[in-house]
Design a protein around this motif. Structure first.
Motif, mmCIF file in Angstrom:
data_model
loop_
_atom_site.group_PDB
_atom_site.id
_atom_site.type_symbol
_atom_site.label_atom_id
_atom_site.label_comp_id
_atom_site.label_asym_id
_atom_site.label_seq_id
_atom_site.Cartn_x
_atom_site.Cartn_y
_atom_site.Cartn_z
ATOM 1 N N THR A 224 -1.893 5.992 2.654
ATOM 2 C CA THR A 224 -1.059 5.052 1.839
ATOM 3 C C THR A 224 -0.477 5.624 0.717
ATOM 4 O OG1 THR A 224 -2.692 4.275 0.245
ATOM 5 C CG2 THR A 224 -3.039 3.448 2.474
ATOM 6 N N GLU A 225 0.244 4.784 0.185
ATOM 7 C CA GLU A 225 1.268 5.332 -1.287
ATOM 8 C C GLU A 225 0.054 5.499 -2.283
ATOM 9 O OE1 GLU A 225 1.204 0.833 -2.095
ATOM 10 O OE2 GLU A 225 0.773 2.156 -0.240
ATOM 11 N N LEU A 226 -1.142 5.102 -2.161
ATOM 12 C CA LEU A 226 -2.244 5.308 -3.186
ATOM 13 C C LEU A 226 -3.072 6.484 -2.744
ATOM 14 C CD1 LEU A 226 -3.215 1.818 -4.187
ATOM 15 C CD2 LEU A 226 -1.562 3.178 -5.130
ATOM 16 N N GLY A 227 -2.689 7.131 -1.663
ATOM 17 C CA GLY A 227 -3.507 7.987 -1.241
ATOM 18 C C GLY A 227 -4.260 7.844 0.431
ATOM 19 N N TRP A 228 -5.178 8.649 0.837
ATOM 20 C CA TRP A 228 -5.878 8.509 1.986
ATOM 21 C C TRP A 228 -7.049 7.507 1.827
ATOM 22 C CZ3 TRP A 228 -4.599 10.031 6.924
ATOM 23 C CH2 TRP A 228 -3.606 10.952 7.142
ATOM 24 N N ARG B 126 3.997 -0.042 7.733
ATOM 25 C CA ARG B 126 4.172 1.429 7.544
ATOM 26 C C ARG B 126 5.702 1.469 6.406
ATOM 27 N NH1 ARG B 126 5.154 5.739 12.570
ATOM 28 N NH2 ARG B 126 6.208 7.345 11.157
ATOM 29 N N LEU B 127 5.630 2.215 5.519
ATOM 30 C CA LEU B 127 6.771 2.413 4.647
ATOM 31 C C LEU B 127 7.906 3.244 5.254
ATOM 32 C CD1 LEU B 127 4.727 3.169 1.293
ATOM 33 C CD2 LEU B 127 5.875 1.020 1.884
ATOM 34 N N PHE C 263 2.032 13.190 -2.741
ATOM 35 C CA PHE C 263 0.699 13.540 -3.214
ATOM 36 C C PHE C 263 -0.002 12.731 -4.113
ATOM 37 C CE2 PHE C 263 -2.377 15.774 -6.203
ATOM 38 C CZ PHE C 263 -3.406 15.983 -5.170
ATOM 39 N N THR C 264 -0.999 12.006 -3.819
ATOM 40 C CA THR C 264 -1.821 11.277 -4.740
ATOM 41 C C THR C 264 -3.253 11.630 -5.145
ATOM 42 O OG1 THR C 264 -0.521 9.359 -3.775
ATOM 43 C CG2 THR C 264 -2.507 8.674 -4.879
ATOM 44 N N THR C 265 -3.672 11.302 -6.184
ATOM 45 C CA THR C 265 -5.066 11.719 -6.571
ATOM 46 C C THR C 265 -5.989 10.712 -6.077
ATOM 47 O OG1 THR C 265 -4.973 10.499 -8.607
ATOM 48 C CG2 THR C 265 -4.431 12.809 -8.742
ATOM 49 N N PRO C 266 -7.167 11.112 -5.816
ATOM 50 C CA PRO C 266 -7.984 9.931 -5.484
ATOM 51 C C PRO C 266 -8.286 9.035 -6.664
ATOM 52 C CG PRO C 266 -9.100 12.074 -5.082
ATOM 53 C CD PRO C 266 -7.943 12.216 -5.803
#
Length: 442
Positions: free
Chosen positions: A262-266, A310-311, A386-389
């Motif tokens: 997602t846009e927030l990460g996995w 889906r984006l 890339f997104t941090t947890p």
């Protein structure tokens, strides 16, 4: 032709080095190989083993999510330029997280057209209990291939426990092996038909019935229930809010299990007993879901809504590099230019106090988060996706959002125009080219 890169993870003592030594000797005279390790002290691989066909490169020890941005990509680039290997093996520290390596390799423009990631291999020793249950769970999530090594030292009960562990994993590894002395079968090094390459940018055909990006309906095991499964390519990104809305508010959904980028990460997204359970995950192979419904639920309609979540593919040229976008818990976006960040309280004149050896000025990330109001956690996203947890707002500590260097904007070559440093506590992060900071309610 792209060079295969294999990430081989597992705790200290699981036999990673023994496995790599065997694999390197097996390829002697057939391939020119290179090995990248997180710490020489953990991988005593003799560079003369293959008569000059092997190169061992060390990335200094420490938290791999902090050292990788500074050392991993340049080291791999140097290996590719100088040695021109046929294959590269990456062995992170026994306390490392394979997903960090996979994310870093997958987001590097310098490597996108030069490497292809093979399945992530994680070794376990069935005769020993891992010292860190949380890290062990992360390593299992990341395992495309799960290998029980040193099986000759395990008893029947310990092997049975490993079998139960492997059977409990969802999504299941593509391959489970039981070996001794690190002698893994050739099959573990390649993707089977229909899987991967995970982060290479290669397209997956969505137009024929092999299960990718297509809903496959199947009869459920209980009368009156129906089920459908989906598998999407790893570069597909989904809208987090739309997924939660679909899963939680569709009547008749009895069970849902999904893993999504997602846009927030996995994230893993489970629905059981009418309650949605989200959790960050180290799984990186693809996005996928299984749903079981009852009654007159229209699975085709559900399918359409899932696809609508889906984006669109990200176009880097459309990103605004002049501002960081702060998103509050309600979804309100607040663009913050360099000038706006410089006007906030909590300015940090020297980021070296947080990240020794680094230069630049910034603002306390805690002050930035205050602008978003109430929120329990936050994520930091880079312009490349890339997104941090998710991290606790209460644990933000001395994290700094860097906005300047020598009275000017932070150069792109230094990770600018905006960069986050935090090198202590549970929220450890080092994110270049920061584009968004989002605050979450839960």
């Amino acid at each position: 032709m792209k060079t295969p890169v294999h990430v081989v993870g597992g705790f200290l003592g699981t036999g990673k080095t023994t496995a790599l030594t065997y694999e390197l000797s097996r390829r002697e005279g057939k391939e020119r190989c290179a090995v990248l390790v997180n710490d020489f002290g953990e991988a005593q691989i003799d560079a003369t083993l293959l008569g000059g066909q092997l190169r061992v490169t060390n990335i200094p020890g420490g938290c791999v999510c902090c050292t990788a941005p500074e050392g991993l990509v340049p080291a791999l680039t140097a290996i590719l330029d100088e040695l021109k290997p046929d294959r590269i093996f990456v062995e992170p520290s026994g306390l490392g997280r394979p997903k960090d390596i996979v994310d870093m390799l997958g987001r590097s423009p310098a490597l996108a057209h030069r490497i292809v990631l093979g399945p992530t291999i994680v070794l376990v020793d069935p005769s020993r209990t891992p010292p860190d249950a949380s890290l062990f769970a992360e390593q299992l999530d990341a395992a495309d291939v799960l290998v029980a090594n040193r099986c000759d030292l395990a008893d029947i009960d310990q092997m049975a426990a490993f079998d139960r562990l492997a059977a409990s994993l969802w999504p299941a590894p593509i391959f489970v092996a039981k070996v001794s002395r690190g002698r893994m079968p050739e099959a573990v090094w390649s993707w089977p038909d229909g899987s991967g390459p995970r982060a290479s940018g290669a397209a997956i055909d969505h137009d024929h019935d092999h299960g990718h990006d297509r809903g496959a309906e199947r009869p459920a095991s209980t009368e009156g229930f129906r089920a459908r499964s989906w598998v999407f390519p790893p570069d597909a990104v989904f809208a987090w809010d739309a997924l939660r809305e679909l899963v939680s508010r569709t009547p008749g959904v009895e069970r849902f299990k999904g893993v999504f980028r997602t846009e927030l990460g996995w994230y893993r997204l489970d629905l059981a007993g009418g309650v949605v359970h989200p959790a960050a995950t180290a799984f990186r192979r693809d996005s996928r879901a299984d749903v079981i419904v009852t009654g007159d639920v229209d699975l085709d309609r559900f399918d359409a809504h899932l696809r609508a979540a889906r984006l669109p593919d990200r176009d880097p040229d459309t990103l605004d590099a002049t501002a960081v976008v702060l998103v509050d818990a309600s979804g309100l976006e607040i663009p913050l230019s360099r000038g706006a960040l410089m006007a906030l309280p909590g300015q940090v004149a020297d980021v070296g106090a947080v990240a020794p050896g680094k230069r630049g000025a910034g603002v306390s990330l805690a002050e930035v988060l205050l602008l978003a109001g109430e929120g329990a956690r936050y994520v930091v996203s880079a312009g490349d996706g890339f997104t941090t947890p998710p991290a606790e707002v209460a644990g933000v500590g001395r994290a700094v959002l860097v906005h300047s260097l020598d009275n000017g904007a932070l150069p792109e070559g230094q990770g600018g125009p905006f960069r986050v440093y935090q090198s202590e506590g549970s929220n450890c992060a080092n994110v270049k080219a920061v584009a968004r900071v989002r605050v979450l309610r839960d």
